[in-house]
Design a protein around this motif. Sequence first.
Motif, mmCIF file in Angstrom:
data_model
loop_
_atom_site.group_PDB
_atom_site.id
_atom_site.type_symbol
_atom_site.label_atom_id
_atom_site.label_comp_id
_atom_site.label_asym_id
_atom_site.label_seq_id
_atom_site.Cartn_x
_atom_site.Cartn_y
_atom_site.Cartn_z
ATOM 1 N N ASP A 1 0.846 -1.193 0.000
ATOM 2 C CA ASP A 1 0.000 0.000 0.000
ATOM 3 C C ASP A 1 0.882 1.245 0.000
ATOM 4 O OD1 ASP A 1 -1.920 1.931 0.255
ATOM 5 O OD2 ASP A 1 -2.585 1.338 2.266
ATOM 6 N N PHE A 2 0.934 1.944 -1.140
ATOM 7 C CA PHE A 2 1.767 3.140 -1.238
ATOM 8 C C PHE A 2 1.218 4.284 -0.371
ATOM 9 C CE2 PHE A 2 3.642 1.351 -5.163
ATOM 10 C CZ PHE A 2 4.971 1.645 -4.904
ATOM 11 N N LYS A 3 -0.036 4.176 0.039
ATOM 12 C CA LYS A 3 -0.610 5.229 0.880
ATOM 13 C C LYS A 3 -0.196 5.078 2.338
ATOM 14 C CE LYS A 3 -4.663 5.961 -2.065
ATOM 15 N NZ LYS A 3 -6.148 5.926 -2.157
ATOM 16 N N ASN A 4 0.415 3.950 2.637
ATOM 17 C CA ASN A 4 0.887 3.717 3.998
ATOM 18 C C ASN A 4 2.370 4.080 4.074
ATOM 19 O OD1 ASN A 4 1.991 2.466 6.358
ATOM 20 N ND2 ASN A 4 0.170 1.170 6.462
ATOM 21 N N PRO A 5 2.721 5.158 4.763
ATOM 22 C CA PRO A 5 4.129 5.595 4.806
ATOM 23 C C PRO A 5 5.077 4.534 5.339
ATOM 24 C CG PRO A 5 2.692 7.329 5.621
ATOM 25 C CD PRO A 5 1.834 6.108 5.463
ATOM 26 N N ALA A 6 4.591 3.731 6.276
ATOM 27 C CA ALA A 6 5.469 2.703 6.843
ATOM 28 C C ALA A 6 5.826 1.653 5.797
ATOM 29 C CB ALA A 6 4.794 2.047 8.046
ATOM 30 N N ASP A 7 4.810 1.170 5.050
ATOM 31 C CA ASP A 7 5.063 0.192 3.990
ATOM 32 C C ASP A 7 6.023 0.752 2.951
ATOM 33 O OD1 ASP A 7 3.403 -1.576 5.190
ATOM 34 O OD2 ASP A 7 1.767 -1.417 3.748
ATOM 35 N N THR A 8 5.771 1.993 2.564
ATOM 36 C CA THR A 8 6.581 2.625 1.526
ATOM 37 C C THR A 8 8.028 2.805 1.983
ATOM 38 O OG1 THR A 8 4.617 3.818 0.777
ATOM 39 C CG2 THR A 8 6.736 4.631 0.008
ATOM 40 N N ALA A 9 8.203 3.252 3.202
ATOM 41 C CA ALA A 9 9.555 3.496 3.721
ATOM 42 C C ALA A 9 10.340 2.194 3.831
ATOM 43 C CB ALA A 9 9.467 4.182 5.080
ATOM 44 N N ASN A 10 9.691 1.142 4.328
ATOM 45 C CA ASN A 10 10.379 -0.149 4.472
ATOM 46 C C ASN A 10 10.824 -0.680 3.113
ATOM 47 O OD1 ASN A 10 10.090 -0.168 7.249
ATOM 48 N ND2 ASN A 10 8.168 -1.329 7.200
ATOM 49 N N ALA A 11 9.917 -0.592 2.136
ATOM 50 C CA ALA A 11 10.251 -1.080 0.794
ATOM 51 C C ALA A 11 11.378 -0.255 0.173
ATOM 52 C CB ALA A 11 9.012 -1.047 -0.098
ATOM 53 N N TRP A 12 11.317 1.060 0.379
ATOM 54 C CA TRP A 12 12.364 1.937 -0.166
ATOM 55 C C TRP A 12 13.730 1.596 0.434
ATOM 56 C CZ3 TRP A 12 13.410 5.004 -4.047
ATOM 57 C CH2 TRP A 12 14.513 5.848 -3.956
ATOM 58 N N ASN A 13 13.749 1.350 1.721
ATOM 59 C CA ASN A 13 15.015 1.000 2.373
ATOM 60 C C ASN A 13 15.565 -0.321 1.828
ATOM 61 O OD1 ASN A 13 14.974 3.292 3.966
ATOM 62 N ND2 ASN A 13 13.888 2.279 5.645
ATOM 63 N N GLU A 14 14.681 -1.302 1.620
ATOM 64 C CA GLU A 14 15.112 -2.606 1.101
ATOM 65 C C GLU A 14 15.673 -2.486 -0.309
ATOM 66 O OE1 GLU A 14 12.732 -6.205 1.623
ATOM 67 O OE2 GLU A 14 11.460 -5.071 3.011
ATOM 68 N N ILE A 15 14.956 -1.765 -1.197
ATOM 69 C CA ILE A 15 15.408 -1.667 -2.585
ATOM 70 C C ILE A 15 16.686 -0.834 -2.662
ATOM 71 C CG2 ILE A 15 14.144 0.415 -3.293
ATOM 72 C CD1 ILE A 15 14.420 -2.788 -5.366
ATOM 73 N N SER A 16 16.790 0.182 -1.815
ATOM 74 C CA SER A 16 17.994 1.020 -1.809
ATOM 75 C C SER A 16 19.203 0.208 -1.378
ATOM 76 C CB SER A 16 17.805 2.221 -0.877
ATOM 77 O OG SER A 16 16.742 3.039 -1.329
ATOM 78 N N ASP A 17 18.995 -0.659 -0.381
ATOM 79 C CA ASP A 17 20.092 -1.498 0.088
ATOM 80 C C ASP A 17 20.524 -2.485 -0.992
ATOM 81 O OD1 ASP A 17 21.807 -2.614 2.295
ATOM 82 O OD2 ASP A 17 20.575 -4.383 1.874
ATOM 83 N N ALA A 18 19.537 -3.100 -1.665
ATOM 84 C CA ALA A 18 19.850 -4.051 -2.740
ATOM 85 C C ALA A 18 20.577 -3.350 -3.885
ATOM 86 C CB ALA A 18 18.555 -4.692 -3.250
ATOM 87 N N TYR A 19 20.107 -2.157 -4.234
ATOM 88 C CA TYR A 19 20.722 -1.390 -5.322
ATOM 89 C C TYR A 19 22.173 -1.043 -4.986
ATOM 90 C CZ TYR A 19 21.389 2.390 -8.715
ATOM 91 O OH TYR A 19 21.863 3.184 -9.712
ATOM 92 N N GLU A 20 22.409 -0.641 -3.749
ATOM 93 C CA GLU A 20 23.756 -0.258 -3.333
ATOM 94 C C GLU A 20 24.695 -1.462 -3.348
ATOM 95 O OE1 GLU A 20 26.939 1.927 -2.418
ATOM 96 O OE2 GLU A 20 24.950 2.638 -3.021
ATOM 97 N N GLN A 21 24.177 -2.641 -2.962
ATOM 98 C CA GLN A 21 25.010 -3.843 -2.982
ATOM 99 C C GLN A 21 25.424 -4.202 -4.410
ATOM 100 O OE1 GLN A 21 24.471 -7.166 -0.306
ATOM 101 N NE2 GLN A 21 22.564 -6.238 0.457
ATOM 102 N N VAL A 22 24.503 -4.053 -5.357
ATOM 103 C CA VAL A 22 24.817 -4.352 -6.761
ATOM 104 C C VAL A 22 25.749 -3.289 -7.331
ATOM 105 C CG1 VAL A 22 23.848 -4.556 -9.086
ATOM 106 C CG2 VAL A 22 22.683 -5.642 -7.149
ATOM 107 N N ARG A 23 25.450 -2.031 -7.047
ATOM 108 C CA ARG A 23 26.251 -0.931 -7.604
ATOM 109 C C ARG A 23 27.694 -0.973 -7.097
ATOM 110 N NH1 ARG A 23 27.667 4.389 -6.987
ATOM 111 N NH2 ARG A 23 27.102 4.369 -4.784
ATOM 112 N N SER A 24 27.863 -1.383 -5.837
ATOM 113 C CA SER A 24 29.194 -1.419 -5.246
ATOM 114 C C SER A 24 29.955 -2.693 -5.586
ATOM 115 C CB SER A 24 29.092 -1.286 -3.724
ATOM 116 O OG SER A 24 28.418 -2.417 -3.173
ATOM 117 N N GLY A 25 29.258 -3.674 -6.169
ATOM 118 C CA GLY A 25 29.907 -4.920 -6.537
ATOM 119 C C GLY A 25 29.923 -5.967 -5.443
ATOM 120 N N ARG A 26 29.298 -5.682 -4.285
ATOM 121 C CA ARG A 26 29.270 -6.671 -3.206
ATOM 122 C C ARG A 26 28.373 -7.857 -3.556
ATOM 123 N NH1 ARG A 26 28.315 -2.060 -0.106
ATOM 124 N NH2 ARG A 26 26.282 -2.845 0.588
#
Length: 651
Positions: free
Chosen positions: A133-158
């Motif tokens: 639910d994008f209208k729920n800030p908690a759901d949105t924030a958790n998902a954003w943190n997860e995707i950001s972490d995954a993106y950073e791991q790929v971008r950094s080569g880890r």
Amino acid sequence: MKNLVLSLCVLSVFAGEAQKSPVLFTVDGREQVTAEEFTAVFNKNREIGEQIDPKTPEEYLQLYIDFKLKVREAKDSAMHLRESFIRELQGYRAQLAKPYLTDQMSEEALVKEAFERMQEDVKASHVMIYVEDFKNPADTANAWNEISDAYEQVRSGRMSFEEAAQVLSDDSYSAKKKGSLGWFNVFGMVYEFESAVYGLEVEEISKVFKTPFGYHFARLDAKRPARGKATVAHLMLMLPEDAEPSVQAETERKIKEIHGMLTSGTLSFGNAVLQFSEDKTTKGRGGLLPEFGLNDMVGSFEDAAFALQDSGAISAPVRTPYGWHIIQLVGKKPLRTFSEMETELRGKIKRDVRAEVSQDRFIESLAKEYDWQLDERTLKRVTKELDGSVGASWSPSEKQLEDARVIARYADSSVTIGDLMGYIGEGRSNFSSSSSMRFILEMYLEMYAEKCLLAYEDAQLENKYPEFRLLMNEYRDGILLFDLTDQRIWSRSMSDSLGLFTHFEANKEDYRWDIRHRYTIYDCASKRIAKKVRKKVLKGTADSLLLAKYNKKSILNLQIERKTEENAAAAVADLMALETGPITEVNGRYQFIHVTEVLPAGYKELEEVKGLVAADYQKLLETEWVKRLRSAYPVVIDQEVRDAVILELSH
């Protein structure tokens, strides 16, 4: 002279009713059907009707009268007041209203963009974190943190992209394939995903982006010129994936033998299809399949077909989940020009989510159209009164909910402080522990303005757009008719066993067997084999023994097919039971027929033809129903309007 008079009638009838369409006919003095409604429905169904069951405008008018009579009875039975009906119609209306509640001004740019992207197929992979639910800030924030972490791991080569897709992605389907989504073209993915991928270079990884499903980052794996369309014929041997190993081996050996005969020139493709293909839907037309494009066929079939370059070229045997195929290219068709595709693209865009990309601009246009006026003084006063901060435990007081001061006006409506407080209260669980009331008021007032304006526009759709009003009438009447027809015809014909049996007994002459022959076709690779097999058949040798003996060297030497046929061809009908026909040449092979049994003419049992009897019984119930409705509900047709409409539609 008559046509001239009627043409003048057309002009006078419709010109005189510029604002309101004239009534074509009434049902029971209560249900009015306008010329506009009938004309719209006729034109909408004209093309389909001409292909399936052509009707003149007059014939269609009689059918439409029957349709409206049934709808009238449904209303008199209060079916339109049922909660299930109201809920279903509201669901359809919400879907139908969507294109009217978005900005259409950017259509030109979207059409050109779609055509430009259409020139290339792209292959992409992705990592996705689902957002419930994008209208729920908690759901949105958790998902954003997860995707950001995954993106950073790929971008950094880890972590490699493939590892991230397999371990971190919520898309379980693509995760099994290391994130790969395969090839696609414009409209093949949701617009946000398509835009992200088409903006990349090969091997480039996108930034994190949002779609209705969640947050993603994607990689463009490859691109190529769009394949366009292809037309092929195929020879097919059916083989399910879970077939026994012995059956799989035998079928593979058979398809390879057929392919060898084709490539050596000892057998033409057309004859091969007639002799061996097990796809009954295409066998009679030389194996020809409908034209297809990207992702219309399973991948292995599509790749093999598009790999063929010249018309008439034949592929190697191709395995699909359905069996083995040999494909012959009939022809390829490149992408059409912009002018040829423009109308089709416009239609697709109107049905696609990309039509919603300019929602903010649409809200602005509604605010201008309906003269949205914010009372700044009241807003400042309320902000001062409510100064402070709120948290998740905050809720508006009774006094605040009853505050009748107007904070905004639009069209013939207004928004009070109480309305806004109620709306804020509904979303209070999304507040952080230190949300300021000023921030809350401004944010929620903007959201509430959008909600009010969209709701108001939604309520005006039937008045603003005649085509929407007519479409809603179609859906309303269609749902009513479906439910009533189920009661009166479909369910009754299946549950009324006595009525079904009575109809069967009264019409038994319509359900008779003619003389039937049960026979076997022995299809042989040569006349020499056919003669030997025929001698064995006359001696009563079992088919299984014949196949084992003559197919040792080639599985194509002997094919056996058993049939039971009514009104058989003369070659079969002239034979008595246990008689064997002569050897004949058919498509380069040699066949003979052996009749095992002749079944005499007689009446069919009800269980043998229950489906056919039920269909006939439904037609009877339908006829009796319409007859009763015509008697119960008087229909009055305005002959002048009728003549004008029929003339217009006939031209």
